[in-house]
Design a protein around this motif. Structure first.
Motif, short mmCIF file in Angstrom:
data_model
loop_
_atom_site.label_atom_id
_atom_site.label_comp_id
_atom_site.label_asym_id
_atom_site.label_seq_id
_atom_site.Cartn_x
_atom_site.Cartn_y
_atom_site.Cartn_z
N THR A 92 -68.27 -76.48 81.12
CA THR A 92 -67.02 -77.17 81.45
C THR A 92 -67.29 -78.62 81.80
OG1 THR A 92 -65.96 -75.14 82.24
CG2 THR A 92 -65.04 -77.22 83.03
N GLU A 93 -68.35 -78.86 82.58
CA GLU A 93 -68.71 -80.23 82.94
C GLU A 93 -69.15 -81.02 81.71
OE1 GLU A 93 -68.24 -81.64 85.90
OE2 GLU A 93 -67.29 -79.74 86.41
N ARG A 94 -69.91 -80.36 80.84
CA ARG A 94 -70.37 -81.04 79.63
C ARG A 94 -69.19 -81.37 78.72
NH1 ARG A 94 -72.71 -84.20 78.60
NH2 ARG A 94 -73.04 -83.72 76.40
N GLU A 95 -68.20 -80.48 78.66
CA GLU A 95 -67.04 -80.73 77.80
C GLU A 95 -66.28 -81.98 78.23
OE1 GLU A 95 -64.87 -77.08 77.95
OE2 GLU A 95 -66.49 -75.96 76.96
N LYS A 96 -66.23 -82.23 79.53
CA LYS A 96 -65.59 -83.45 80.02
C LYS A 96 -66.33 -84.68 79.51
CE LYS A 96 -63.94 -81.29 84.30
NZ LYS A 96 -64.07 -81.26 85.79
N GLU A 97 -67.66 -84.62 79.55
CA GLU A 97 -68.46 -85.74 79.07
C GLU A 97 -68.32 -85.91 77.56
OE1 GLU A 97 -72.46 -85.24 80.40
OE2 GLU A 97 -71.86 -84.78 82.46
N ILE A 98 -68.29 -84.79 76.84
CA ILE A 98 -68.14 -84.85 75.38
C ILE A 98 -66.78 -85.44 75.02
CG2 ILE A 98 -67.90 -83.44 73.29
CD1 ILE A 98 -69.97 -81.50 74.58
N ALA A 137 -65.01 -87.51 76.78
CA ALA A 137 -65.05 -88.95 77.07
C ALA A 137 -65.74 -89.70 75.94
CB ALA A 137 -65.76 -89.20 78.39
N LYS A 138 -66.81 -89.11 75.38
CA LYS A 138 -67.51 -89.74 74.27
C LYS A 138 -66.64 -89.78 73.02
CE LYS A 138 -72.28 -88.82 75.70
NZ LYS A 138 -73.56 -88.14 75.35
N ILE A 139 -65.85 -88.72 72.81
CA ILE A 139 -64.95 -88.70 71.66
C ILE A 139 -63.94 -89.83 71.76
CG2 ILE A 139 -63.09 -87.39 70.55
CD1 ILE A 139 -64.69 -84.84 71.21
N VAL A 140 -63.34 -89.99 72.95
CA VAL A 140 -62.37 -91.06 73.16
C VAL A 140 -63.03 -92.42 72.92
CG1 VAL A 140 -60.91 -92.21 74.87
CG2 VAL A 140 -60.96 -89.71 74.74
N TYR A 141 -64.25 -92.57 73.45
CA TYR A 141 -64.98 -93.83 73.26
C TYR A 141 -65.22 -94.09 71.77
CZ TYR A 141 -68.78 -97.22 73.20
OH TYR A 141 -69.56 -98.31 72.93
N ILE A 174 -63.62 -92.93 69.16
CA ILE A 174 -62.37 -93.22 68.46
C ILE A 174 -62.02 -94.70 68.63
CG2 ILE A 174 -59.87 -92.85 68.50
CD1 ILE A 174 -60.47 -89.89 69.11
N ASN A 175 -62.12 -95.19 69.86
CA ASN A 175 -61.86 -96.61 70.11
C ASN A 175 -62.89 -97.50 69.43
OD1 ASN A 175 -59.51 -97.10 72.08
ND2 ASN A 175 -60.58 -95.40 73.04
N LEU A 176 -64.14 -97.04 69.42
CA LEU A 176 -65.21 -97.82 68.79
C LEU A 176 -64.97 -97.93 67.28
CD1 LEU A 176 -67.93 -99.22 69.43
CD2 LEU A 176 -69.04 -97.07 68.82
N LEU A 177 -64.55 -96.84 66.65
CA LEU A 177 -64.26 -96.87 65.22
C LEU A 177 -63.10 -97.81 64.93
CD1 LEU A 177 -64.69 -95.79 62.36
CD2 LEU A 177 -63.18 -93.87 62.94
N ARG A 178 -62.07 -97.74 65.75
CA ARG A 178 -60.92 -98.64 65.55
C ARG A 178 -61.34 -100.09 65.70
NH1 ARG A 178 -55.69 -97.84 69.30
NH2 ARG A 178 -57.26 -98.26 70.90
N ARG A 179 -62.19 -100.36 66.70
CA ARG A 179 -62.64 -101.74 66.91
C ARG A 179 -63.50 -102.22 65.74
NH1 ARG A 179 -60.87 -106.29 68.53
NH2 ARG A 179 -62.45 -107.73 69.31
#
Length: 271
Positions: A85-91, A93-97, A99-104
């Motif tokens: 569960t803790e790892r999923e939160k980190e994963i 967050a990385k997905i959101v990052y 997605i933003n990185l790809l858009r940038r």
């Protein structure tokens, strides 16, 4: 029960790993190959295969080697669901990052492609909303510790942060030389990056601007006086400058001993 034994090379080929990778897991205490008394060789069995597969699965999920060691060598059952569960939160967050990185990345590519046809050319367009912080007066760094702290925090947010110039309206109108340098962040990333206006960070809203792309170098800086072409464009089209202009650095490279840059520049106007 006797299990077939494998030397390190055979084990590595079976798992698609390097022998160094196997030793890495061995040195971490995750696998413990048997050593034959009458030789220097280490031998692995099928249990080591399954341990390594599980260990690599945990590593791919982002667990540290220390975590993997604790899970596999625990004398009691560990609540894997809680750890996951803790790892999923980190994963997440990385997905959101990412997605933003790809858009940038796509934005930067589009900016660069557009810029090639806009060097010393002019057009009307809405500028992006931008948050800016000034860190230099011309080539002199601002000494305020709070500004420098903010700058360090922003630099950690690249590539969402870009180098940016600010050209005061009154300096543009009188053909002066004063300008500021600093950093900018486009408004669409401000919420994600938790950036807001404050004493040092100023917001420049999206609005109608004269847009151009201007080159500069370590020999010929992008000063306020370099915006004279934009003023001529305004005069021809009956436009009035209404606020400070700002720039976004989109390309930077060194040619011999000269630094060469390319800037997107927006000057807010109205009819």
């Amino acid at each position: 029960m006797q299990y077939k034994k494998y030397k390190i090379g055979a084990m590595a080929r079976l798992l698609g790993m390097s022998t160094e990778g196997l030793r890495y897991y061995e040195e971490s205490g995750i696998i413990t190959p048997k050593k034959q008394e009458d030789s220097k060789y280490r031998y692995y069995d099928v249990w080591d295969i399954h341990i390594l597969v599980r260990a690599r699965a945990y590593r791919r999920l982002g667990f540290s080697l220390q975590d993997v060691y604790a899970i596999i060598n625990s004398q009691e059952d560990i609540d894997i669901s809680q750890l996951l569960t803790e790892r999923e939160k980190e994963i997440q967050a990385k997905i959101v990052y990412n997605i933003n990185l790809l858009r940038r990345s796509r934005q930067i590519r589009a900016m660069y492609q557009d810029a090639q046809s806009m060097i010393n050319q002019y057009r009307l367009e809405d500028c992006p909303g931008v948050y800016r912080i000034n860190t230099q007066n011309k080539s002199n760094l601002i000494s305020d510790p709070a500004v420098r702290l903010c700058a360090r925090e922003w630099i950690e947010m690249v590539p969402f942060v870009f180098s940016s110039g600010l050209f005061p309206r009154e300096e543009i109108e009188k053909g002066g030389e004063h300008y500021n340098l600093g950093f900018g962040i486009e408004e669409e990333y401000a919420s994600y990056l938790k950036v807001a206006e404050n004493e040092y960070v100023k917001y420049h809203p999206a609005r109608l601007c004269v847009y151009t792309v201007l080159p500069s170098s370590s020999d010929v800086a992008l000063t306020t006086a370099r915006l004279s072409g934009a003023l001529e464009y305004m005069q021809r089209h009956n436009l009035k400058l209404i606020d400070n202009a700002f720039s976004m650095l989109i390309n930077f490279h060194k040619q011999a001993d000269t630094y060469r840059n390319l800037h997107r520049v927006w000057l807010p106007v109205e009819y």
